[in-house]
Structures are given as structure tokens and as C-alpha cells.
Design an enzyme around this catalytic site. Structure first.
Site, PDB file in Angstrom:
ATOM      1  N   GLU A  65       0.847  -1.197   0.000  1.00 41.42           N
ATOM      2  CA  GLU A  65       0.000   0.000   0.000  1.00 41.42           C
ATOM      3  C   GLU A  65       0.894   1.264   0.000  1.00 41.42           C
ATOM      4  OE1 GLU A  65      -2.107   0.528   3.701  1.00 41.42           O
ATOM      5  OE2 GLU A  65      -3.681   1.747   2.760  1.00 41.42           O
ATOM      6  N   LYS A 139      -9.660   2.104  -2.006  1.00 37.45           N
ATOM      7  CA  LYS A 139      -9.828   1.577  -0.645  1.00 37.45           C
ATOM      8  C   LYS A 139     -11.217   1.954  -0.117  1.00 37.45           C
ATOM      9  CE  LYS A 139      -7.143   1.556   3.681  1.00 37.45           C
ATOM     10  NZ  LYS A 139      -5.928   2.103   4.304  1.00 37.45           N
ATOM     11  N   CYS A 180      -5.318  -3.002   2.723  1.00 37.18           N
ATOM     12  CA  CYS A 180      -4.997  -2.967   4.152  1.00 37.18           C
ATOM     13  C   CYS A 180      -6.227  -3.030   5.067  1.00 37.18           C
ATOM     14  CB  CYS A 180      -4.108  -1.764   4.448  1.00 37.18           C
ATOM     15  SG  CYS A 180      -3.102  -2.046   5.922  1.00 37.18           S
TER      16      CYS A 180
HETATM   17  N1  LIG Z   1      -3.014   1.322   6.252  1.00 43.37           N
HETATM   18  C1  LIG Z   1      -3.978   0.787   6.947  1.00 43.37           C
HETATM   19  O1  LIG Z   1      -5.102   0.639   6.489  1.00 43.37           O
HETATM   20  C2  LIG Z   1      -3.601   0.349   8.318  1.00 43.37           C
HETATM   21  C3  LIG Z   1      -4.504  -0.716   8.876  1.00 43.37           C
HETATM   22  C4  LIG Z   1      -4.029  -1.201  10.188  1.00 43.37           C
HETATM   23  O2  LIG Z   1      -2.947  -0.854  10.644  1.00 43.37           O
HETATM   24  C5  LIG Z   1      -4.887  -2.130  10.947  1.00 43.37           C
HETATM   25  O3  LIG Z   1      -4.503  -2.484  12.097  1.00 43.37           O
HETATM   26  O4  LIG Z   1      -5.943  -2.556  10.443  1.00 43.37           O
END
Ligand SMILES: NC(=O)CCC(=O)C(=O)O
Length: 283
Positions: A65, A139, A180
Site C-alpha cells: 500500500e 480503498k 490494508c
Molecule cells: N493502512 C492501513 O489501512 C492500516 C490498517 C491497520 O494498521 C490495521 O490495524 O488494520
């Protein structure tokens, strides 16, 4: 008796047949990159790493990401690219397109900040072996968390959330895409499974407060209904190219071993029904 059991049976969602994958076994490479404030360097570096991954035999290469920019609300507008305009307006995706064609690989291009009109998104581009952009996932679940004294981050201060799930047919099978934090929402993965995805890719850049607890645990929980949640290959925090073999013949085998899809009691736990009831009761 027969009529009632037939009625009950019909409420259980049938397992959808999987589309036949175009191949059974192939190598996937997951690239973990060190990102700097120098965008040109980030692009040149990603190029080198993708070439190395292809040399190792990977037919599918996945980037992390936000690989062309520091991960911060201050940086997103500065590093954002107009992906739809292409050319000089999007040097990062131009590089991905060129490499996927010249190396004949499928590329899940991590994500970059995308500028579209007056909005910014956190966007993953998927390129086919012909270099064409096959899909763009914005996202869907923005990373907004607040753990006082530990981490407060609000992607929604600068970014807009995507409005649709993304599933794409490629030379290495049908792939569902999340970015993510999207991984935290199991319904997205279940939707991809129901739509016949062979694989789900979640380019990520986890935070170091909740991340170490979450990144492996949550991915293993998203294995349904494919595998046993076995970790085939992993790495630590440094830059790395993790290469592993994907064997799609295991999908049918695991579905036979653990027939979760047939055993689901969807008639008992449709969340939409509960949400509707809750909304009714608060009117
Ligand atoms: N970049 C993100 O979306 C981080 C997501 C994250 O750290 C989590 O614990 O879920």
C-alpha cells in the site's frame, strides 16, 4: 415433514461453482518496499524489485500500500497522480503498465494516492500481461482510528472512500482486491468468495500499534473457504521479496474437507435483516 426440510434446505445459500482457473500452479511474489520522500527514487526502486520478482519466476507480483509516497495525510495530495489521465500525470502506473507487458506478469500494483477531479483516493491498479489496466480498487474502508496515547490516524481527513468491491479476471485467476484496513471487514472477503474469487490480494502498510497483532491473524481468518489458513511464506520488517507457490487444486480439496459453504446457516444470520430491525425499532 419432507416439505419443511425442503423449505429449510432452500434457505441455505448454495455454494457457487468456482470458475475454472486458467492455470493450477504458479508463483506469487509479495514485495515489501522501503518508501522514501523521493518519489522518483520510489518508482525506480519499485521497478527494480518487480524485475527481480519476475526473474525469480513470479507470474503474479504484488506491491504494498502507498509505495510511491510517505504514508501521511500531508503527503497524499502532494504525491497523488491522475491515473485516468495517464502519461506524465501518472508516472507510477505508467511504469507498472510497461513492466507488466514487458515481463508478461500480472501486477497487483499495491496502492498510490489517486487524484480524480477534486477528490483523493487510496487506489490499487491491477495490470494484465498485456500491460492494460484491468481494474482499479479504491480503498473502501478508510483507516480512521483513535487509540489515545498510542495512535490516532484519520485517512478520511484527506481521502475519500471507494464505492465498490473489485474483482478481476486475470491470467492467474479471479482476484478480489482490498487495501490494508479493508481486510478487517470479513463481509468483503465473503462476497469475493461468493463471486468465485480464487485469490484475494490485500496490499497493506499496517501501523505498528495494532498491526503486529492483526496482520497475520486477520489474513489467516480471511482464508475461508479456501485453505486451512496455513502461512506458506513470510518475512520480517525489512525489505523483502516473498515468493511462494499457489496451488489452486487445493481449493476444491479444502472445500471438500471443510464444507463450510454448504454448512452455513445464512437463514439465521443475515446482518441486513438485523440492521433493518434495529432501524425499525429506533424509529
Ligand atoms: N493502512 C492501513 O489501512 C492500516 C490498517 C491497520 O494498521 C490495521 O490495524 O488494520
Amino acid at each position: 415433514m419432507a416439505a419443511s426440510s425442503k423449505a429449510e434446505e432452500s434457505r441455505v445459500p448454495p455454494a457457487l461453482p468456482l470458475p475454472t482457473p486458467p492455470l493450477t500452479k504458479f508463483k506469487i511474489a509479495l514485495c515489501q518496499l522501503l518508501v522514501t520522500a523521493d518519489k522518483e527514487r520510489n518508482i525506480a526502486h519499485a521497478r527494480k524489485v518487480i524485475e527481480e520478482a519476475a526473474q525469480k519466476g513470479a507470474q503474479l507480483v504484488v506491491l504494498p500500500e502507498i509505495w510511491n509516497s510517505p504514508y501521511s495525510n500531508a503527503s497524499f495530495p502532494v504525491y497523488a497522480e491522475d491515473i485516468d489521465a495517464g502519461g506524465d500525470a501518472s508516472p507510477s502506473t505508467m511504469m507498472l503498465s510497461e513492466l507488466s507487458r514487458s515481463l508478461q506478469i500480472t501486477l497487483v500494483g499495491g496502492s498510490i494516492p489517486e487524484l480524480s477531479g477534486d477528490k483523493l483516493y487510496n487506489t490499487c491498479c491491477v495490470f494484465g500481461t498485456d500491460g492494460k489496466l484491468k481494474a482499479k480498487h479504491r480503498k473502501v474502508h478508510l483507516f480512521d482510528i483513535d487509540i489515545p496515547g498510542q495512535i490516532t490516524f484519520k485517512e478520511s481527513l484527506t481521502l475519500t472512500g471507494g464505492e465498490s468491491p473489485t474483482i478481476v479476471d486475470t491470467d492467474v485467476g479471479r482476484i478480489g482486491i482490498g487495501i490494508c484496513y479493508d481486510m478487517q471487514f470479513q463481509e468483503l472477503a465473503m462476497l469475493y468468495a461468493a463471486r468465485g474469487a480464487h485469490l484475494i490480494c490485500y496490499p497493506g502498510a499496517f501501523n505498528m500499534v495494532t498491526g503486529p497483532l492483526h496482520w497475520e491473524l486477520v489474513q489467516r481468518a480471511r482464508r475461508w473457504p479456501w485453505q486451512f489458513g496455513e502461512v506458506l511464506a513470510t518475512t520480517e520488517h525489512d525489505e523483502a521479496i516473498v515468493v511462494a507457490e499457489i496451488d489452486y487444486s487445493l481449493i476444491d480439496l479444502r472445500r471438500t474437507n471443510l464444507p463450510f459453504q454448504k454448512q452455513r446457516r445464512g437463514d439465521l444470520y443475515q446482518l441486513l435483516d438485523v440492521q433493518r430491525q434495529n432501524a425499525e425499532s429506533t424509529k
